[in-house]
Scaffold this active site. Structure first.
Site, PDB file in Angstrom:
ATOM      1  N   ASP A 210      34.176  29.434  66.103  1.00 54.93           N
ATOM      2  CA  ASP A 210      34.548  30.708  66.699  1.00 54.93           C
ATOM      3  C   ASP A 210      36.018  30.715  67.095  1.00 54.93           C
ATOM      4  O   ASP A 210      36.519  29.764  67.699  1.00 54.93           O
ATOM      5  CB  ASP A 210      33.670  30.946  67.935  1.00 54.93           C
ATOM      6  N   GLU A 278      36.606  31.049  61.920  1.00 55.53           N
ATOM      7  CA  GLU A 278      36.902  32.468  62.126  1.00 55.53           C
ATOM      8  C   GLU A 278      38.364  32.591  62.527  1.00 55.53           C
ATOM      9  O   GLU A 278      38.798  31.976  63.495  1.00 55.53           O
ATOM     10  CB  GLU A 278      36.009  33.050  63.219  1.00 55.53           C
TER      11      GLU A 278
END
Length: 558
Positions: A210, A278
């Site tokens: 993330d 990401e």
């Protein structure tokens, strides 16, 4: 029970190249115990369904212990399963069952920040001289008491929170309850790598990382203003001051590359594991290239380039060719939807338009790179319309009504059209199931050969038979009258495929540049045809064929 062996499978240690990864948002997938919240046992119960899609892996969004201020992306214990999702034993059984079905298991890792309830932060905020005092990014106020810099939070407002115990500010790029770790401290990096190792030892096959370019911050200097808004990251909207700055100092710092190389070295100790990062950045394609080149950092990365509203073929073509020009030996991962953005069917104007949704599926699955599919895309789910009173997402609550947040793409997966809450749970779920989703439930589509669900299954199975679509090279031709054309080739003398995608809502005819024959095994709904050197495509039609000569590819004339 721990499991340290990793299934490699027929594609070897680089199984992830060209893999299709199915993203599961656990709290919305299947509720096994009737509390209205999905859980790990619910995922286990539906593994046969997932395997039937012909995907290669699953990605589990966070299921770790958390106060759930950001629904699991605020972790208070990296090594524990939150009781609402089950136990570590449930996770072990899920991994074992997935592997038995030939499915890899990747999990979210949120490394740049923790919850403010994590034991590390609880200790860090107590004093200036405790053992973890510098495990987070602390800074003194300016002489007038203002925050150290003008940095902004993704969720709105300053990225600095005053703490009365230390009489200092701490950095939070997201919610104030999500303090940023200090990756300039070697002890923090060592601790984080041990948290990752814990899950590798339990047998996971990879990690979705993330906000991975947020791990290191730069000098405590003000970001300069930008002249116009660049929608390069989720939440960057005209009503969000985050988009008013050039983010030169608060993320994407050179030192992050050192950390990624340490992380890759750890993963390399476990053959067959992988990572997908990401990336949210103004130059997202450049960061994706930098983070995946050389085989020493991330295995692959994705950005938000295809997660916005724009989807005209010229934009798609320009983005893909720009990436190919920059990525070198790196590897992209593409997605058209996830838990942070409006549902694909709504965002790309394809609600109730099966032909367009099939087109977008084939577009995604014929590019060079790996693919993430978000749960519900295979059903054609639209964005759920919720009232303000039904919202739970802090971003939606903050920016209402111009932005309604992420709840509309996170509503429960519909399994049975005629059961309460679409068969997701016996109890009222944490978010409501829209009536429009009931009609698209799995049981309605399962036995319908013309359903979108079966189109996904058919094309994913078909794709597995074509190495050129999985690991082959790519060449993009200029867009011609709304038609996006590309070639895939596996090896110098290998199979050469030509793909044509009609983004126009009207039929198109084009002159084919060389001899092409249709592939008999292709799904019947791929209706584009080559005849006498002419390519005929219906509205939102698709053509996929084999080139029958060995001449060098040259771009089609526009």
């Amino acid at each position: 029970m721990t499991a340290t062996s990793h299934i490699i499978g027929k594609h070897g240690q680089d199984w992830w190249r060209g893999a299709v990864i199915y993203q599961i948002y656990p709290r919305s997938f299947m509720d096994s115990n009737g509390d209205g919240i999905g859980d790990l046992k619910g995922v286990l119960k539906k593994l046969d369904y997932i395997a039937s899609l012909n995907v290669d892996a699953i990605w589990l969004s966070p299921f770790f212990t958390s106060p759930m201020k950001d629904f699991g992306y605020d972790i208070s214990d990296y090594r524990a399963v939150d009781p609402m999702f089950g136990t570590l034993e449930d996770f072990d059984r899920l991994v074992e069952a997935a592997h038995a079905r030939g499915l890899k298991v990747t999990i979210d890792q949120v490394l740049s920040h923790t919850s403010d309830q994590h034991a590390w932060f609880v200790e860090s905020r107590e004093s200036h001289d405790n053992p973890r005092a510098d495990w987070y990014v602390w800074a003194d106020p300016q002489s007038d008491g203002a925050p150290p810099t003008n940095w902004q939070s993704i969720f709105g407002g300053p990225a600095w929170q005053w703490d009365t115990r230390r009489c200092q500010y701490y950095l939070h790029n997201f919610l104030a309850e999500q303090p940023d770790l200090n990756f300039r401290n070697p002890r923090v990096i060592e601790a984080i790598l041990e948290e990752v190792r814990f899950w590798l030892e339990r047998g996971v096959d990879g990690f979705r990382l993330d906000a991975i370019n947020f791990c290191t911050h730069g000098a405590l200097k003000d970001n300069p203003p930008r002249e116009e808004l660049v929608e390069g990251f989720i939440g960057v909207r005209p009503d969000n001051p985050y988009g008013f700055q050039q983010h030169l100092y608060d993320k994407t710092q050179p030192e992050n590359l050192d950390f990624l190389e340490r992380l890759r070295a750890l993963l390399d100790e476990y053959p067959g594991t992988t990572s997908v990062g990401e990336v949210g950045d103004d130059d997202s394609l450049g960061v994706m290239a930098e983070y995946t080149q050389g085989g020493k950092r991330l295995h692959m990365a994705y950005s938000f380039d295809f997660l916005g509203e724009r989807h005209d073929p010229e934009f798609l073509h320009d983005t893909l060719t720009a990436m190919e020009a920059r990525i070198g030996d790196g590897w992209p991962c593409w997605a058209l939807g996830n838990h942070d953005v409006t549902r694909l069917a709504t965002r790309w104007d394809a609600e109730d338009d099966k032909a367009a949704l099939r087109l977008y599926l084939v577009f995604l699955l014929t590019q060079r790179g790996s693919v993430c599919l978000y749960q519900g895309e295979e059903l054609g789910l639209n964005e759920a319309e919720l009232t303000f009173e039904q919202l739970v997402d802090p971003a939606g609550i903050t920016f209402w009504p111009t932005y309604k947040g992420r709840d509309g793409c996170r509503t429960p997966h519909p399994w049975h059209a005629d059961l309460p809450h679409a068969g997701f749970s016996h109890a009222p779920p944490w978010l409501p199931v829209p009536q429009t989703h009931q009609a698209l439930a799995v049981d309605r589509q399962d036995n319908d050969p013309d359903s979108l669900l079966n189109a996904y299954r058919d094309f994913l199975a078909f794709r597995r038979t074509l190495p050129a679509l999985i690991k082959g090279e790519v060449q993009h031709h200029p867009v011609r009258n709304g038609v996006l054309c590309l070639e895939r080739r596996h090896g110098k003398d290998g199979e050469r495929l030509l793909i044509a995608l009609n983004f126009a809502a009207a039929p198109r005819e084009l002159k084919a540049p060389y001899s092409v024959t249709a592939i008999d095994e292709a799904p019947a709904w791929i209706e584009g045809r080559w005849a006498d050197g002419t390519l005929s495509l219906p509205a939102h039609g698709i053509a996929l064929g084999r080139c029958t000569d060995n001449e060098e590819s040259a771009p089609w004339d526009v």
